[in-house]
Motif scaffolding. Structure first.
Motif, short mmCIF file in Angstrom:
data_model
loop_
_atom_site.label_atom_id
_atom_site.label_comp_id
_atom_site.label_asym_id
_atom_site.label_seq_id
_atom_site.Cartn_x
_atom_site.Cartn_y
_atom_site.Cartn_z
N LEU A 10 1.13 -1.27 0.07
CA LEU A 10 -0.05 -0.10 -0.03
C LEU A 10 1.09 1.13 0.04
CD1 LEU A 10 -3.37 -0.36 2.38
CD2 LEU A 10 -3.08 -0.42 0.13
N LYS A 11 2.18 1.28 1.07
CA LYS A 11 3.01 2.00 0.71
C LYS A 11 3.22 2.57 -0.33
CE LYS A 11 5.11 3.06 5.07
NZ LYS A 11 5.84 2.59 6.20
N GLU A 12 3.60 1.36 -1.66
CA GLU A 12 4.05 2.03 -2.81
C GLU A 12 2.97 2.14 -3.73
OE1 GLU A 12 5.42 -2.07 -4.11
OE2 GLU A 12 6.74 -2.75 -2.86
N TYR A 13 1.64 1.33 -3.37
CA TYR A 13 0.50 2.29 -3.91
C TYR A 13 0.39 4.15 -3.65
CZ TYR A 13 -4.25 3.48 -4.93
OH TYR A 13 -5.40 3.62 -5.27
N ALA A 14 0.89 4.25 -2.83
CA ALA A 14 0.61 5.71 -1.73
C ALA A 14 1.77 6.84 -2.56
CB ALA A 14 0.82 5.72 -0.71
N ALA A 15 3.09 6.19 -2.67
CA ALA A 15 4.43 6.66 -3.14
C ALA A 15 4.40 7.00 -4.44
CB ALA A 15 5.53 6.17 -2.72
N LYS A 16 3.50 6.71 -5.87
CA LYS A 16 2.85 6.49 -6.58
C LYS A 16 2.12 7.96 -6.95
CE LYS A 16 4.71 2.24 -8.36
NZ LYS A 16 3.75 0.96 -8.78
N ARG A 17 1.45 7.85 -5.98
CA ARG A 17 0.05 9.39 -6.42
C ARG A 17 -0.04 10.20 -5.64
NH1 ARG A 17 -1.00 4.35 -6.91
NH2 ARG A 17 -2.60 3.72 -8.58
N LYS A 21 -4.56 15.72 -6.21
CA LYS A 21 -4.64 15.53 -6.92
C LYS A 21 -5.95 14.69 -7.77
CE LYS A 21 -1.09 18.45 -7.93
NZ LYS A 21 0.49 18.41 -8.47
N THR A 22 -5.20 13.26 -7.59
CA THR A 22 -6.21 12.22 -8.16
C THR A 22 -7.09 11.50 -7.19
OG1 THR A 22 -5.75 9.51 -8.43
CG2 THR A 22 -4.62 10.01 -6.35
N PRO A 23 -8.38 11.51 -7.59
CA PRO A 23 -9.93 10.64 -7.19
C PRO A 23 -9.61 9.19 -6.74
CG PRO A 23 -9.91 11.02 -9.27
CD PRO A 23 -8.72 11.29 -9.54
N GLU A 24 -8.43 8.39 -6.83
CA GLU A 24 -8.25 7.51 -6.59
C GLU A 24 -8.48 7.35 -4.36
OE1 GLU A 24 -5.40 5.30 -9.06
OE2 GLU A 24 -4.77 7.20 -8.22
N PRO A 25 -8.51 6.38 -3.72
CA PRO A 25 -8.24 6.50 -3.10
C PRO A 25 -7.77 6.38 -2.32
CG PRO A 25 -9.13 4.45 -3.12
CD PRO A 25 -9.55 5.05 -4.97
N GLY A 26 -6.85 6.45 -1.49
CA GLY A 26 -5.40 7.11 -0.24
C GLY A 26 -5.51 5.60 0.94
N PRO A 27 -5.33 5.22 0.68
CA PRO A 27 -4.24 4.09 1.19
C PRO A 27 -4.79 3.34 2.49
CG PRO A 27 -2.62 5.23 1.55
CD PRO A 27 -2.89 6.04 0.97
N GLU A 28 -5.03 4.64 3.70
CA GLU A 28 -5.88 4.59 4.54
C GLU A 28 -7.51 4.15 4.18
OE1 GLU A 28 -4.29 3.87 7.07
OE2 GLU A 28 -2.29 5.15 6.62
#
Ligand code: MN
Length: 260
Positions: A10-17, A21-28
């Motif tokens: 999830l950290k990797e996921y978060a680091a890329k975003r 700015k993005t409407p994607e859900p955050g890691p938390e």
């Protein structure tokens, strides 16, 4: 809670975003609480009416799939019990026990078994299984457990108004030679048999002027149930056994231990 490894991913996921700015859900973002699937309900009712039979009910899509099994279920895998598919029943029927004083199904019904059920692996699509004419399933009742199968042997046609199926027990640790309908004849709800249910009903006098069926084995059985019910009503202590039990259970215990 996500595992350590999942957190790293999830950290990797978060680091890329950039979540500003993005409407994607955050890691938390919390996962929705998994909906606990309600187990499907199962019942078998012993029903003395035009003849004695056992009504198998399996919850499916909010109703109860129903089969009338004239001889009742058998735990012996060698027995293939005829099961006539009957109309779906409303879900609440799964708890029903009592006297049907007149009309369709007139007679006495005991809640003979009760519990939950699940389709076997590969039969999760129950609608498809019914269409195909084979449903492997596991009831988890008081009397019926383990693996069973319903197999359709005859569709509805001009001669046969209802589908005919066979209800068969698979060989497993719940199979056996004991004749379960005679070994355990009573209700799992009130612990009595048909006569107790008739005697305890507000419709106890429903058949005073004659049973719904007079002739044959069914007539004989009706007469026995009616006379046994009369005998039970004449000695109220015999009648109240099951009620007392329930009352005892429901009453709060007076010991301090019970208050904790
Ligand atoms: Mn019935």
């Amino acid at each position: 809670m996500p595992s350590k490894d999942a957190k790293k991913k999830l950290k990797e996921y978060a680091a890329k975003r950039d979540f500003k700015k993005t409407p994607e859900p955050g890691p938390e973002a919390p996962a929705p609480k998994p909906k606990k699937a309600k187990p499907l309900q199962f019942a078998v009712q012993k029903h003395l009416a035009s003849h004695l039979h056992y009504d198998l009910r399996l919850e499916h899509n909010g109703v109860l799939l129903s089969w009338a099994v004239p001889k009742g279920p058998s735990l012996n895998p060698a027995d293939k019990r005829m099961a006539v598919r009957t109309e779906d029943h409303p879900f609440m029927y799964v708890e029903f026990e009592g006297v049907i004083p007149s009309g369709y199904g007139a007679g006495v019904m005991a809640l003979w078994d009760r519990g939950t059920w699940e389709p076997a692996q590969g039969f999760e699509d129950v609608g498809k299984a019914l269409a195909k004419g084979e449903l492997k399933f596991s009831p988890n009742g008081v009397k019926l457990k383990g693996s069973w199968v319903l197999v359709r042997i005859r569709r509805k046609d001009e001669e046969s108004r209802q589908e005919q199926w066979l209800m068969i027990k698979h060989r497993d640790e719940w199979a056996g030679d004991v004749d379960i309908t005679t070994f355990a004849p009573q209700s799992v709800k009130t612990f009595g048999d048909l006569a107790n249910i008739l005697a305890g009903s507000k419709h106890a006098n429903a058949f005073e002027h004659g049973a719904p069926v007079q002739g044959g084995e069914t007539g004989k059985l009706f007469r026995k149930v009616i006379s046994d019910a009369k005998a039970l009503a004449a000695k109220p202590t015999a009648l109240k056994t099951s009620k007392k039990k329930t009352a005892k259970k429901a009453a709060p215990k007076k010991t301090s231990k019970a208050r904790k």
